[in-house]
Design a protein around this motif. Sequence first.
Motif, PDB file in Angstrom:
ATOM      1  N   ARG A  51      -5.387 -11.005  -7.091  1.00 40.47           N
ATOM      2  CA  ARG A  51      -5.042  -9.590  -7.253  1.00 40.47           C
ATOM      3  C   ARG A  51      -5.954  -8.700  -6.408  1.00 40.47           C
ATOM      4  N   SER A  52      -6.662  -9.259  -5.469  1.00 40.88           N
ATOM      5  CA  SER A  52      -7.570  -8.500  -4.621  1.00 40.88           C
ATOM      6  C   SER A  52      -6.839  -7.316  -3.986  1.00 40.88           C
ATOM      7  N   GLY A  53      -7.309  -6.114  -4.259  1.00 41.82           N
ATOM      8  CA  GLY A  53      -6.726  -4.902  -3.701  1.00 41.82           C
ATOM      9  C   GLY A  53      -5.489  -4.410  -4.421  1.00 41.82           C
ATOM     10  N   LEU A  54      -5.074  -5.087  -5.479  1.00 46.06           N
ATOM     11  CA  LEU A  54      -3.870  -4.718  -6.211  1.00 46.06           C
ATOM     12  C   LEU A  54      -4.264  -4.088  -7.549  1.00 46.06           C
ATOM     13  N   PRO A  55      -3.871  -2.834  -7.796  1.00 44.77           N
ATOM     14  CA  PRO A  55      -4.223  -2.191  -9.062  1.00 44.77           C
ATOM     15  C   PRO A  55      -3.660  -2.963 -10.259  1.00 44.77           C
ATOM     16  N   PRO A  56      -4.335  -2.907 -11.400  1.00 41.19           N
ATOM     17  CA  PRO A  56      -3.890  -3.685 -12.565  1.00 41.19           C
ATOM     18  C   PRO A  56      -2.525  -3.270 -13.097  1.00 41.19           C
ATOM     19  N   GLU A  57      -2.091  -2.042 -12.826  1.00 42.12           N
ATOM     20  CA  GLU A  57      -0.801  -1.586 -13.344  1.00 42.12           C
ATOM     21  C   GLU A  57       0.378  -1.966 -12.449  1.00 42.12           C
ATOM     22  N   ILE A  58       0.112  -2.681 -11.374  1.00 47.28           N
ATOM     23  CA  ILE A  58       1.173  -3.125 -10.457  1.00 47.28           C
ATOM     24  C   ILE A  58       1.177  -4.649 -10.401  1.00 47.28           C
ATOM     25  N   GLY A  59       2.370  -5.232 -10.440  1.00 48.15           N
ATOM     26  CA  GLY A  59       2.486  -6.690 -10.372  1.00 48.15           C
ATOM     27  C   GLY A  59       2.280  -7.346 -11.720  1.00 48.15           C
ATOM     28  N   ILE A  60       2.851  -6.764 -12.748  1.00 44.53           N
ATOM     29  CA  ILE A  60       2.705  -7.292 -14.107  1.00 44.53           C
ATOM     30  C   ILE A  60       3.230  -8.728 -14.165  1.00 44.53           C
ATOM     31  N   MET A  64      10.143 -12.058  -3.235  1.00 45.69           N
ATOM     32  CA  MET A  64       9.849 -11.765  -1.833  1.00 45.69           C
ATOM     33  C   MET A  64      10.976 -10.927  -1.240  1.00 45.69           C
ATOM     34  N   LEU A  65      10.606  -9.806  -0.662  1.00 48.75           N
ATOM     35  CA  LEU A  65      11.566  -8.972   0.061  1.00 48.75           C
ATOM     36  C   LEU A  65      11.502  -9.249   1.557  1.00 48.75           C
ATOM     37  N   CYS A  66      10.280  -9.287   2.098  1.00 51.56           N
ATOM     38  CA  CYS A  66      10.133  -9.485   3.539  1.00 51.56           C
ATOM     39  C   CYS A  66       8.764 -10.076   3.833  1.00 51.56           C
ATOM     40  N   SER A  88       2.970  -8.867   3.009  1.00 52.64           N
ATOM     41  CA  SER A  88       4.387  -9.103   2.757  1.00 52.64           C
ATOM     42  C   SER A  88       4.869  -8.059   1.766  1.00 52.64           C
ATOM     43  N   TRP A  89       6.159  -7.747   1.842  1.00 48.73           N
ATOM     44  CA  TRP A  89       6.762  -6.842   0.876  1.00 48.73           C
ATOM     45  C   TRP A  89       7.292  -7.657  -0.300  1.00 48.73           C
ATOM     46  N   VAL A  90       6.881  -7.276  -1.522  1.00 48.97           N
ATOM     47  CA  VAL A  90       7.255  -7.999  -2.733  1.00 48.97           C
ATOM     48  C   VAL A  90       7.768  -6.993  -3.756  1.00 48.97           C
ATOM     49  N   TRP A  91       8.790  -7.377  -4.484  1.00 44.65           N
ATOM     50  CA  TRP A  91       9.367  -6.548  -5.550  1.00 44.65           C
ATOM     51  C   TRP A  91       8.741  -6.990  -6.856  1.00 44.65           C
ATOM     52  N   MET A 149       9.282  -1.982  -8.414  1.00 50.10           N
ATOM     53  CA  MET A 149       8.659  -1.325  -7.268  1.00 50.10           C
ATOM     54  C   MET A 149       8.457  -2.322  -6.136  1.00 50.10           C
ATOM     55  N   ALA A 150       8.732  -1.904  -4.918  1.00 48.79           N
ATOM     56  CA  ALA A 150       8.422  -2.697  -3.737  1.00 48.79           C
ATOM     57  C   ALA A 150       7.016  -2.344  -3.281  1.00 48.79           C
ATOM     58  N   VAL A 151       6.170  -3.355  -3.138  1.00 48.79           N
ATOM     59  CA  VAL A 151       4.787  -3.131  -2.719  1.00 48.79           C
ATOM     60  C   VAL A 151       4.409  -4.131  -1.644  1.00 48.79           C
ATOM     61  N   GLN A 152       3.394  -3.778  -0.883  1.00 49.73           N
ATOM     62  CA  GLN A 152       2.835  -4.715   0.077  1.00 49.73           C
ATOM     63  C   GLN A 152       1.674  -5.443  -0.577  1.00 49.73           C
TER      64      GLN A 152
END
Length: 103
Positions: A46-55, A61-63, A71-74, A83-86
Amino acid sequence: MLTFSESRQRTLNTPDEIAAYLGETFRAMQEDGPFKPGDEVAITSRSGLPPEIGIGDVGIMLCDLPNQLFSWVWVFTAGGQQMAVQIQTANLAKREPAAGGEA
C-alpha cells in the motif's frame, strides 16, 4: 557489445491516421504487459496509497502498459464508491481465487 540509438520519422496526416497509429501502439504495448484489462489484482503493498482507497486490497485492472511505473486500477473507497486510481505496478499481483474456488 554494441549500443546504439535509432530514429525514424513518420508523418501522420489525418486524425484517422493518428488514431490508428495510437491504437496499434496501445494494443502492442498491452500485449507485452503483465496484466490485462479485467484481471483481478491484489494490492501487495500500500506504499503511497491512502488507507481509504483500495479497500480489501483488491481491484480490477483497467490499464497496464509495460515500462510504466503506474497502472490504472478500479477499486472501492472506504465510503463505498468505485474509483479508478493509479497504483504502482510493482505493488500489484494477479489475484488468486480464495480456497474453495471463491474469488
